[in-house]
Design a protein around this motif. Structure first.
Motif, PDB file in Angstrom:
ATOM      1  N   PRO A 179       0.867  -1.269   0.144  1.00  0.00           N
ATOM      2  CA  PRO A 179       0.094  -0.123  -0.067  1.00  0.00           C
ATOM      3  C   PRO A 179       0.784   1.300  -0.056  1.00  0.00           C
ATOM      4  O   PRO A 179       0.414   2.235  -0.610  1.00  0.00           O
ATOM      5  CB  PRO A 179      -0.988  -0.046   1.450  1.00  0.00           C
ATOM      6  CG  PRO A 179      -0.838  -1.657   1.426  1.00  0.00           C
ATOM      7  CD  PRO A 179       0.435  -2.128   1.144  1.00  0.00           C
ATOM      8  N   ALA A 180       1.914   1.352   0.691  1.00  0.00           N
ATOM      9  CA  ALA A 180       2.828   2.397   0.830  1.00  0.00           C
ATOM     10  C   ALA A 180       3.446   2.676  -0.438  1.00  0.00           C
ATOM     11  O   ALA A 180       3.529   3.782  -1.054  1.00  0.00           O
ATOM     12  CB  ALA A 180       3.928   2.253   1.878  1.00  0.00           C
ATOM     13  N   LEU A 181       3.900   1.525  -1.148  1.00  0.00           N
ATOM     14  CA  LEU A 181       4.661   1.705  -2.636  1.00  0.00           C
ATOM     15  C   LEU A 181       3.596   2.302  -3.359  1.00  0.00           C
ATOM     16  O   LEU A 181       3.813   3.026  -4.372  1.00  0.00           O
ATOM     17  CB  LEU A 181       5.108   0.317  -3.049  1.00  0.00           C
ATOM     18  CG  LEU A 181       6.266  -0.029  -2.121  1.00  0.00           C
ATOM     19  CD1 LEU A 181       6.885  -1.420  -2.514  1.00  0.00           C
ATOM     20  CD2 LEU A 181       7.700   0.831  -2.439  1.00  0.00           C
ATOM     21  N   PHE A 182       2.388   1.723  -3.557  1.00  0.00           N
ATOM     22  CA  PHE A 182       1.380   2.277  -4.370  1.00  0.00           C
ATOM     23  C   PHE A 182       0.852   3.522  -4.184  1.00  0.00           C
ATOM     24  O   PHE A 182       0.759   4.330  -5.111  1.00  0.00           O
ATOM     25  CB  PHE A 182       0.059   1.255  -4.212  1.00  0.00           C
ATOM     26  CG  PHE A 182      -0.986   1.430  -5.065  1.00  0.00           C
ATOM     27  CD1 PHE A 182      -0.977   1.095  -6.510  1.00  0.00           C
ATOM     28  CD2 PHE A 182      -2.382   1.882  -4.700  1.00  0.00           C
ATOM     29  CE1 PHE A 182      -1.905   1.123  -7.270  1.00  0.00           C
ATOM     30  CE2 PHE A 182      -3.373   2.363  -5.429  1.00  0.00           C
ATOM     31  CZ  PHE A 182      -2.951   1.695  -6.777  1.00  0.00           C
ATOM     32  N   ALA A 183       1.008   4.275  -2.989  1.00  0.00           N
ATOM     33  CA  ALA A 183       0.678   5.595  -2.855  1.00  0.00           C
ATOM     34  C   ALA A 183       1.842   6.421  -3.224  1.00  0.00           C
ATOM     35  O   ALA A 183       1.358   7.485  -3.724  1.00  0.00           O
ATOM     36  CB  ALA A 183       0.208   5.597  -1.174  1.00  0.00           C
ATOM     37  N   LEU A 184       3.114   5.857  -2.989  1.00  0.00           N
ATOM     38  CA  LEU A 184       4.327   6.562  -3.437  1.00  0.00           C
ATOM     39  C   LEU A 184       4.280   6.864  -5.123  1.00  0.00           C
ATOM     40  O   LEU A 184       4.267   7.808  -5.547  1.00  0.00           O
ATOM     41  CB  LEU A 184       5.396   5.966  -3.236  1.00  0.00           C
ATOM     42  CG  LEU A 184       6.803   6.538  -3.429  1.00  0.00           C
ATOM     43  CD1 LEU A 184       6.783   7.904  -2.581  1.00  0.00           C
ATOM     44  CD2 LEU A 184       7.752   5.622  -3.074  1.00  0.00           C
ATOM     45  N   VAL A 185       3.926   5.667  -5.871  1.00  0.00           N
ATOM     46  CA  VAL A 185       3.939   5.743  -7.130  1.00  0.00           C
ATOM     47  C   VAL A 185       2.618   6.638  -7.537  1.00  0.00           C
ATOM     48  O   VAL A 185       2.874   7.382  -8.579  1.00  0.00           O
ATOM     49  CB  VAL A 185       3.743   4.208  -7.623  1.00  0.00           C
ATOM     50  CG1 VAL A 185       3.568   4.226  -9.314  1.00  0.00           C
ATOM     51  CG2 VAL A 185       5.056   3.357  -7.464  1.00  0.00           C
ATOM     52  N   LEU A 186       1.602   6.293  -7.008  1.00  0.00           N
ATOM     53  CA  LEU A 186       0.256   7.265  -7.459  1.00  0.00           C
ATOM     54  C   LEU A 186       0.731   8.782  -7.129  1.00  0.00           C
ATOM     55  O   LEU A 186       0.557   9.524  -8.175  1.00  0.00           O
ATOM     56  CB  LEU A 186      -0.921   7.086  -6.752  1.00  0.00           C
ATOM     57  CG  LEU A 186      -1.618   5.466  -7.415  1.00  0.00           C
ATOM     58  CD1 LEU A 186      -2.925   5.284  -6.741  1.00  0.00           C
ATOM     59  CD2 LEU A 186      -1.817   5.732  -8.878  1.00  0.00           C
ATOM     60  N   GLY A 187       1.187   8.862  -6.092  1.00  0.00           N
ATOM     61  CA  GLY A 187       1.819  10.118  -5.759  1.00  0.00           C
ATOM     62  C   GLY A 187       2.591  11.082  -6.472  1.00  0.00           C
ATOM     63  O   GLY A 187       2.371  12.020  -6.950  1.00  0.00           O
ATOM     64  N   ALA A 188       3.682   9.961  -7.012  1.00  0.00           N
ATOM     65  CA  ALA A 188       4.685  10.759  -7.622  1.00  0.00           C
ATOM     66  C   ALA A 188       4.056  11.084  -9.262  1.00  0.00           C
ATOM     67  O   ALA A 188       4.405  11.988  -9.934  1.00  0.00           O
ATOM     68  CB  ALA A 188       5.581   9.737  -7.894  1.00  0.00           C
ATOM     69  N   THR A 189       3.316  10.037  -9.906  1.00  0.00           N
ATOM     70  CA  THR A 189       2.650  10.249 -11.087  1.00  0.00           C
ATOM     71  C   THR A 189       1.583  11.405 -11.138  1.00  0.00           C
ATOM     72  O   THR A 189       1.573  12.312 -12.008  1.00  0.00           O
ATOM     73  CB  THR A 189       1.620   8.907 -11.402  1.00  0.00           C
ATOM     74  OG1 THR A 189       2.680   7.682 -11.357  1.00  0.00           O
ATOM     75  CG2 THR A 189       1.042   8.879 -12.659  1.00  0.00           C
ATOM     76  N   GLY A 190       0.843  11.742  -9.959  1.00  0.00           N
ATOM     77  CA  GLY A 190      -0.006  12.869  -9.922  1.00  0.00           C
ATOM     78  C   GLY A 190       0.765  13.953  -9.953  1.00  0.00           C
ATOM     79  O   GLY A 190       0.355  15.052 -10.567  1.00  0.00           O
ATOM     80  N   PHE A 191       1.891  14.115  -9.162  1.00  0.00           N
ATOM     81  CA  PHE A 191       2.791  15.304  -9.143  1.00  0.00           C
ATOM     82  C   PHE A 191       3.394  15.602 -10.401  1.00  0.00           C
ATOM     83  O   PHE A 191       3.431  16.591 -10.878  1.00  0.00           O
ATOM     84  CB  PHE A 191       3.714  15.007  -8.089  1.00  0.00           C
ATOM     85  CG  PHE A 191       4.760  16.277  -7.994  1.00  0.00           C
ATOM     86  CD1 PHE A 191       4.514  17.402  -7.246  1.00  0.00           C
ATOM     87  CD2 PHE A 191       5.994  16.205  -8.589  1.00  0.00           C
ATOM     88  CE1 PHE A 191       5.192  18.552  -7.239  1.00  0.00           C
ATOM     89  CE2 PHE A 191       7.067  17.283  -8.397  1.00  0.00           C
ATOM     90  CZ  PHE A 191       6.508  18.169  -7.744  1.00  0.00           C
ATOM     91  N   ALA A 192       3.702  14.473 -11.052  1.00  0.00           N
ATOM     92  CA  ALA A 192       4.418  14.986 -12.380  1.00  0.00           C
ATOM     93  C   ALA A 192       3.565  15.228 -13.304  1.00  0.00           C
ATOM     94  O   ALA A 192       3.649  15.808 -14.300  1.00  0.00           O
ATOM     95  CB  ALA A 192       5.134  13.551 -13.026  1.00  0.00           C
ATOM     96  N   ALA A 193       2.065  14.716 -13.332  1.00  0.00           N
ATOM     97  CA  ALA A 193       1.182  15.068 -14.368  1.00  0.00           C
ATOM     98  C   ALA A 193       0.481  16.413 -14.055  1.00  0.00           C
ATOM     99  O   ALA A 193      -0.668  16.828 -14.690  1.00  0.00           O
ATOM    100  CB  ALA A 193       0.103  14.050 -14.369  1.00  0.00           C
ATOM    101  N   ALA A 194       0.747  17.291 -13.024  1.00  0.00           N
ATOM    102  CA  ALA A 194       0.163  18.365 -12.523  1.00  0.00           C
ATOM    103  C   ALA A 194       0.270  19.428 -13.812  1.00  0.00           C
ATOM    104  O   ALA A 194       1.286  19.490 -14.263  1.00  0.00           O
ATOM    105  CB  ALA A 194       0.626  18.895 -11.030  1.00  0.00           C
ATOM    106  N   PRO A 195      -0.857  20.073 -13.983  1.00  0.00           N
ATOM    107  CA  PRO A 195      -0.692  21.116 -14.995  1.00  0.00           C
ATOM    108  C   PRO A 195       0.257  22.189 -14.530  1.00  0.00           C
ATOM    109  O   PRO A 195       0.329  22.747 -13.588  1.00  0.00           O
ATOM    110  CB  PRO A 195      -2.025  21.674 -15.248  1.00  0.00           C
ATOM    111  CG  PRO A 195      -2.803  21.444 -13.861  1.00  0.00           C
ATOM    112  CD  PRO A 195      -1.985  20.181 -13.239  1.00  0.00           C
ATOM    113  N   ALA A 196       1.104  22.749 -15.681  1.00  0.00           N
ATOM    114  CA  ALA A 196       1.865  23.895 -15.285  1.00  0.00           C
ATOM    115  C   ALA A 196       0.954  25.167 -15.370  1.00  0.00           C
ATOM    116  O   ALA A 196       0.169  25.332 -16.054  1.00  0.00           O
ATOM    117  CB  ALA A 196       2.777  23.813 -16.402  1.00  0.00           C
TER     118      ALA A 196
END
Length: 110
Positions: free
Chosen positions: A27-44
């Motif tokens: 669960p922690a790894l899953f949250a980390l991956v989703l969090g990083a993906t969400g951060f990288a995909a944030a609109p500029a």
């Protein structure tokens, strides 16, 4: 290696320990991956445009978006000058920050 008789040998984890560890880490790894993906995909977001001032060649746009006369060389302080730069030019800056930055700094405030 686990022989299936309850004894643990070798470098592998026993099945129960491995499963417990995976239940905690996944669960922690899953949250980390989703969090990083969400951060990288944030609109500029673009920097705000102050004013769309179109300044003359003898002026520059200051931080307020206003056109201000560029520093000029003169024998005496011109009307509206706010500082004399170290190279002798007079500045019309409306803020202390950056005044005479291309002219050696401020020699004196007027």
């Amino acid at each position: 290696m686990n022989s299936g008789h309850g004894r643990h040998t070798g470098n592998s984890l026993p099945g129960a320990t491995r499963n417990a560890l995976l239940r905690r880490l996944l669960p922690a790894l899953f949250a980390l991956v989703l969090g990083a993906t969400g951060f990288a995909a944030a609109p500029a977001t673009a920097a705000p445009i102050l004013h769309a001032a179109s300044c003359a060649a003898s002026e520059y746009q200051n931080v307020d978006g206003d056109c201000v006369p560029r520093p000029e060389q003169a024998p005496t302080p011109p009307d509206g000058a706010t500082a004399q730069c170290r190279d002798g030019a007079y500045s019309f800056s409306r803020h202390h920050t950056g005044t005479c930055s291309g002219h050696g700094g401020v020699a004196q405030w007027l």
